[in-house]
Design an enzyme around this catalytic site. Structure first.
Site, PDB file in Angstrom:
ATOM      1  N   ASP A  65      76.032  61.375  53.923  1.00  0.00           N
ATOM      2  CA  ASP A  65      76.648  60.777  52.741  1.00  0.00           C
ATOM      3  C   ASP A  65      76.607  61.716  51.542  1.00  0.00           C
ATOM      4  O   ASP A  65      77.469  61.652  50.673  1.00  0.00           O
ATOM      5  CB  ASP A  65      75.986  59.425  52.410  1.00  0.00           C
ATOM      6  N   GLU A  96      80.484  56.805  48.204  1.00  0.00           N
ATOM      7  CA  GLU A  96      79.603  57.676  48.986  1.00  0.00           C
ATOM      8  C   GLU A  96      78.297  57.910  48.240  1.00  0.00           C
ATOM      9  O   GLU A  96      77.222  57.948  48.839  1.00  0.00           O
ATOM     10  CB  GLU A  96      80.265  59.031  49.253  1.00  0.00           C
ATOM     11  N   HIS A  99      76.154  55.006  48.700  1.00  0.00           N
ATOM     12  CA  HIS A  99      75.545  55.030  50.042  1.00  0.00           C
ATOM     13  C   HIS A  99      74.329  55.946  50.066  1.00  0.00           C
ATOM     14  O   HIS A  99      73.248  55.557  50.491  1.00  0.00           O
ATOM     15  CB  HIS A  99      76.534  55.538  51.098  1.00  0.00           C
ATOM     16  N   TYR A 103      69.959  54.762  50.733  1.00  0.00           N
ATOM     17  CA  TYR A 103      68.890  55.109  51.687  1.00  0.00           C
ATOM     18  C   TYR A 103      67.596  55.372  50.939  1.00  0.00           C
ATOM     19  O   TYR A 103      66.518  54.994  51.378  1.00  0.00           O
ATOM     20  CB  TYR A 103      69.267  56.331  52.521  1.00  0.00           C
ATOM     21  N   GLU A 162      83.097  60.218  59.228  1.00  0.00           N
ATOM     22  CA  GLU A 162      82.898  58.825  58.816  1.00  0.00           C
ATOM     23  C   GLU A 162      83.072  57.822  59.935  1.00  0.00           C
ATOM     24  O   GLU A 162      82.482  56.759  59.912  1.00  0.00           O
ATOM     25  CB  GLU A 162      83.872  58.483  57.684  1.00  0.00           C
ATOM     26  N   GLU A 196      82.716  52.565  55.175  1.00  0.00           N
ATOM     27  CA  GLU A 196      83.138  53.697  56.004  1.00  0.00           C
ATOM     28  C   GLU A 196      84.357  53.337  56.829  1.00  0.00           C
ATOM     29  O   GLU A 196      85.187  54.178  57.123  1.00  0.00           O
ATOM     30  CB  GLU A 196      82.002  54.163  56.927  1.00  0.00           C
ATOM     31  N   HIS A 199      87.276  53.930  54.720  1.00  0.00           N
ATOM     32  CA  HIS A 199      87.487  55.362  54.505  1.00  0.00           C
ATOM     33  C   HIS A 199      88.139  55.980  55.735  1.00  0.00           C
ATOM     34  O   HIS A 199      89.091  56.751  55.620  1.00  0.00           O
ATOM     35  CB  HIS A 199      86.166  56.073  54.220  1.00  0.00           C
TER      36      HIS A 199
HETATM   37 FE   LIG Z   1      79.321  56.837  53.051  1.00  0.00          FE
HETATM   38 FE   LIG Z   2      82.882  57.250  53.551  1.00  0.00          FE
END
Ligand SMILES: [Fe+2]
Ligand SMILES: [Fe+2]
Lengths: 324, 697
Positions: A65, A96, A99, A103, A162, A196, A199
């Site tokens: 990411d 992104e 994302h 984490y 992705e 995702e 995307h």
């Molecule tokens: Fe992502």
């Molecule tokens: Fe993505």
């Protein structure tokens, strides 16, 4: 002062097919990791057997990411020619970043600082991770102004990343979450996955439009290039899977899931699938279908609420004559 | 990897990819679940006697209620339950029962009860030594009656939570009352309850305190305090404490209140976990129809001027009086349509606020001469009169009013249509609920304890409507479905009144101030004794099965008996949303349409796939999913049921993100115009990318 003429993006008339739809869909799905109570996983985490694998899976995803934020969507947005499409890629890039940050949110909740430091060190050292990151980044960085072929290659790689490479990682939280293990972290993953999949479809769609403009010979050449890239990444992915999932006994199942998604990635860019159909663990398959999952009245936020479309109340609102 | 989970998941996976239901996979999952999970954990007992002795001696069961019966009777009752040869019809029902309801050893390793065992214990416990009631309870529960979760879960256990879990509190405009109620909320959420609090009577932001203007903080900070109180007792992280606050739409703080649930709300007003509901008097809809402004008021002024709290007056009746009175400040003017659009926006973005239609509730309230219904509970089906307590300073006695605790149970509509004696089924259910109410004593909340002792309210509801309609070939929302609902709920109303009258006769006791109710005057029965007896189609008659169609004459007789003997219960019926409890019985929830033919349920423990009851490849078209049911038809169906329900019905509306705020407003206005009393959540299904792009790529 240069003589460049700057053009403003005009959303009043569509210049790109579907750009508006992808834009709307992405914003409708806005979410932030803090909305999910990952802390509820702490208790299970403390006695969870395969912590190492779990952490590495997430660290690996973080790297992908990060590449996608800093290089992928950025580069594609820079070189895409349509102003509305550029805007869509920029929005994708923002997600992104969410994302990649999410984490860390999970790590902060579950791990100690030294564990986290170790993980980020591991990312730098893991050869398979570094291989895929550099392979894809190189293609992103090779886009040239006015060179449609180089842009198409970048879009193709983006879809591979992705719709295909993420899934060796997504497998684990989905597999566990479906069995009630570390469910809140799995919820974060299902939200990432939901992004995702837009995307993959969107970039794949734009890539297909670009592809149509090439001569047949060029198309054949790019096809060979594409399948070769996919195979190259596939072999690396198999080795990565063995490495990360060692001792869980799950490698074979992860691999079939990866092949299943490789086929989907190919279809997103308009190519024929290359791996034979095979059985994928149904729990993991169901993990993706979170859209309609029944709203839990005690959870803080369902993933099903979104922005309202406002229209004014009028006299007609009170007229039920032709209601049905 | 647990094979039964995989098999269960495969049902959905196959269904999504092929459209074919492979129910044998679910049956196999259930079989495996017993082999791999249940049977290996089930503690073996030689016989019933040993089982009971062990569970009492080890302190799992209370001893007192067991001692009310002789062992031979208990054995007979177990045999009766086991003779039904009960089998869990789905993996969902089996796993839900063993995960959440069956008694387990303290370390969680051993399973100590099977389904039948739980039923017998509930029966013995609630019957309180009445053998014939205990027998009837086993029959009712094995066939068609389901007590609500807290009762089903806790009955007979020594270490147990409360048997009821639904409460309503009224807060007064004083620091003492705020503090006292926060204490109650802590206590009630410790007991695992869901609590509703009425905030309408609190003065809004900027109001005077001791005559000095701009001192009061308004309702939002109080709501935040409540939110914190609820999350403090979160049942060891099992779930967030649950509470809801209600506010009248004419209250000065309404704008912030409406925005408070939006995900992007300012942190100062954002309510993350607390639910919200608004009370809407009919005058609001009338002003909105004429595109007028509405004026917001302060309860502080109203109390000073009229000696009544804002929730104690009918805003619809008093609106122009309040406008004309110079001593009542006009806090703010807002365009009604624009304000309601804000409500719809909030509902799209968060599902909140719930709505209670004030005059629809109070116009038909049988206890209207006793007091007003001012608010509802967490699921918007409990609608009962309340009286605000006056909380005084330390050392002085408080004057306790009436608040609400309610215990619920549901009749499985499908099973009820086959039961031999519907009247007896309802009678048993009512008597079990009555005993729960008598066995409940919430010591630390005096207004609730007091109301429980004198009002005897219960809430009997229904579930599995959609499941039953599918077995009858009736489409949800069709005219037949509406006629069926109408007759069925009329019968529930009739028999619950009959039982309540009989209990009053047996005990020589009615609920407090029965004489002032519309039951006593007979006014309540007007709609029935003067009703038009309509022709029912054979399909509807068939669907009713053994449920009697109630005639005018029957109503006439009952009316006379009720007027003579009174009623024991102040409130009898309420239809709850029935979540997990309907899953155990393999029922569809409440009287709602199913949300998915093959439902995905995420529980704390695992993701479970639940094909709707009776669903097969041939009748799938009858299981129209809620988002595809015409919203107006759905409202008509609820309106048909609502006529016969003295309290409310938890009604969720289903929309997709293709809807606009105007369309949403329109169905709410329609619901209001049809006499619906409350709307619970708006649930929204996001279109997936496949749905919106598929047709275009
Ligand atoms: Fe992502
Ligand atoms: Fe993505």
């Amino acid at each position: 002062m240069s003589n460049l003429v700057y053009e403003a993006v005009n959303w009043n008339k569509p210049t790109s097919e579907l750009a508006q739809i992808f834009w709307d869909q992405q914003w409708k799905q806005i979410w932030f990791p803090e909305e999910i109570a990952v802390s509820k996983d702490i208790k299970q985490w403390q006695s969870f057997e395969h912590q190492e694998t779990y952490k590495k899976v997430f660290a690996g995803l973080t790297l992908l990411d990060t590449v996608q934020t800093n290089i992928g969507m950025n580069q594609i947005a820079t070189y895409a020619t349509d102003l509305q499409e550029k805007a869509v890629f920029t929005v994708f890039g923002a997600f992104e970043a969410i994302h990649a940050k999410s984490y860390s949110y999970i790590f902060t909740t579950l791990c100690t600082n030294s564990e986290i430091d170790e993980l980020f060190e591991w990312v730098k050292k893991n050869e398979y991770l570094q291989y895929k990151a550099s392979k894809i980044s190189d293609i992103y960085n090779s886009i040239e102004e006015g060179n449609a072929e180089s842009l198409w290659k970048a879009m193709f790689s983006s879809v591979m990343l992705e719709s295909f490479l993420f899934y060796s990682g997504f497998f684990y939280p989905l597999y566990l979450g479906g069995q009630g293990i570390l469910r809140n972290s799995a919820e974060v993953i299902s939200l990432i996955l939901r992004d995702e999949s837009i995307h993959g479809v969107a970039v794949g769609f734009f890539a297909q439009n670009l592809f149509k403009q090439f001569s047949t010979e060029k198309q054949d050449e790019l096809k060979v290039w594409g399948y070769e890239l996919l195979l190259d990444l596939y072999h690396n992915e198999m080795a990565y899977t063995d490495d990360v999932y060692a001792e869980t006994g799950l490698s074979p199942e992860v691999k079939s899931y990866v092949r299943y998604n490789a086929n989907k990635a190919l279809m997103n860019v308009g190519f024929d699938p290359m791996f034979p159909e095979e059985e994928v663990n149904p729990i993991v398959m169901n993990g993706i279908r979170n859209e309609g999952s029944t709203y839990d009245f005690f959870s803080q936020k369902g993933s099903t609420y979104a922005k309202a479309k406002v229209a004014p109340i009028t006299d007609d609102t009170f007229n039920f004559g032709e209601r049905k | 990897m647990k094979t039964y989970l995989k098999l269960n998941n495969d049902v959905l996976n196959r269904y999504s990819s092929t459209g074919q239901l492979e129910l044998e996979k679910d049956r196999e999952a259930t079989r495996r679940y017993f082999l791999e999970y249940v049977n290996v954990r089930l503690r073996y007992f030689i016989d019933v006697e040993e089982k009971i002795r062990y569970l009492v001696d080890e302190g799992y069961y209370e001893k007192e209620f067991i001692e009310l019966y002789d062992m031979d009777f208990i054995k007979k009752l177990y045999k009766k339950a086991y003779d039904y040869n009960f089998r869990f019809p789905s993996f969902m029902s089996a796993s839900k029962f063993y995960d959440s309801y069956a008694l387990k050893s303290r370390d969680g390793e051993e399973i100590l009860e099977k389904y039948e065992d739980r039923i017998v214990i509930i029966a013995l416990y609630l019957a309180q030594g009445d053998k014939s009631l205990a027998e009837r309870a086993v029959e009712a529960m094995m066939e068609a009656y389901q007590p609500a979760t807290p009762t089903a879960l806790n009955s007979g256990k020594r270490a147990r939570g409360e048997l009821v879990s639904c409460f309503k509190l009224s807060m007064d405009d004083s620091m003492n009352s705020i503090a006292e109620n926060i204490g109650y909320c802590l206590e009630l959420s410790r007991l695992g309850g869901g609590v509703g609090v009425n905030l309408t009577d609190l003065r809004p932001l900027g109001d005077p305190i001791k005559g000095i203007l701009n001192r009061a903080s308004g309702v939002i900070p109080v709501a935040k305090l409540l939110e914190n109180a609820f999350s403090y007792s979160n049942q060891l992280g099992q779930r967030n404490g649950s509470g809801v606050v209600y506010l009248n739409i004419f209250h000065g703080d309404i704008e912030n209140f409406i925005s408070s649930k939006k995900p992007n709300a300012d942190d100062k007003i954002r309510l993350a976990t607390l639910s919200t509901g608004i009370i809407i008097p009919s005058i609001f809809f009338e002003l909105m129809k004429r595109d007028k402004d509405i004026v917001l008021f302060s309860p502080y002024d109203i109390y000073r001027e009229y000696g009544k709290r804002m929730s104690e007056i009918s805003i619809s009746e008093m609106y122009y009086e309040l406008l004309d009175n110079p001593n009542i400040r006009k806090i703010k003017r807002l365009n009604a349509r624009r304000l309601y659009t804000e409500v719809k926006k909030a509902q799209f973005e968060s599902g909140y606020p719930f709505e209670i239609f004030d005059d629809n509730v109070n116009d038909v309230h049988p206890l209207k001469n006793i007091g007003r219904v001012k608010m509802s509970n967490l699921c918007t089906e409990i609608l009962q009169v309340q009286e605000t307590s006056v909380i005084t300073d330390q050392g002085e006695p408080n004057e306790y009013g009436l608040d609400v605790s309610c215990n619920l149970g549901s009749i499985d509509i499908h099973a009820a249509s086959k039961a031999d004696d519907f009247g007896q089924l309802v009678d048993t259910a009512m008597r079990l609920l009555t005993n729960v109410s008598q066995m409940t004593y919430i010591q630390n909340v005096p207004s609730i304890a007091k109301a429980n002792q004198i009002m005897h309210s219960v809430g009997l509801g229904a579930m599995n409507l959609h499941g039953h309609l599918v077995t009858q070939g009736i489409l949800y929302g069709s005219k037949d479905s509406i006629d069926f609902m109408d007759c069925f709920m009329e019968a529930m109303n009739y028999y619950s009144l009959k039982t309540s009258m009989e209990i009053a006769k047996e005990r020589g006791e009615t609920f407090h101030r029965f004489e002032e109710s519309e039951y006593a005057s007979g006014a309540y029965f007007k709609q029935y004794v003067e009703k038009e007896e309509k022709e029912l189609s054979p399909v509807v008659l068939n669907a009713l099965g053994k449920v009697p169609v109630i005639t005018k004459q029957m109503w006439q007789n009952l009316k006379e008996e009720v007027m003579k003997h009174g009623l024991f219960h102040s409130y009898r019926l309420a239809i709850a949303p029935t979540g997990s409890i309907s899953y155990i019985r393999s029922c569809t929830a409440s009287i709602a349409p199913c949300t998915e033919r093959v439902e995905v349920r995420d529980y704390a423990d695992s993701r479970t796939i639940y094909p709707m009851p009776h669903l097969n490849n041939d009748n799938a078209h009858l299981y129209v999913e809620a988002y595809d049911v015409n919203a107006y038809d759905l409202i008509d169906l609820y309106a048909a049921a609502q006529k016969h329900v003295d309290q409310g019905i938890s009604m969720t509306l289903y929309v997709t993100d293709a809807w606009t705020t105007e369309q949403l407003a329109k169905i709410y206005i329609y619901a209001w115009s049809r006499g619906i009393k409350s709307v619970y959540y708006v649930r929204q299904r996001l279109q997936t990318l496949e749905e919106c792009v598929a047709c275009q790529i």
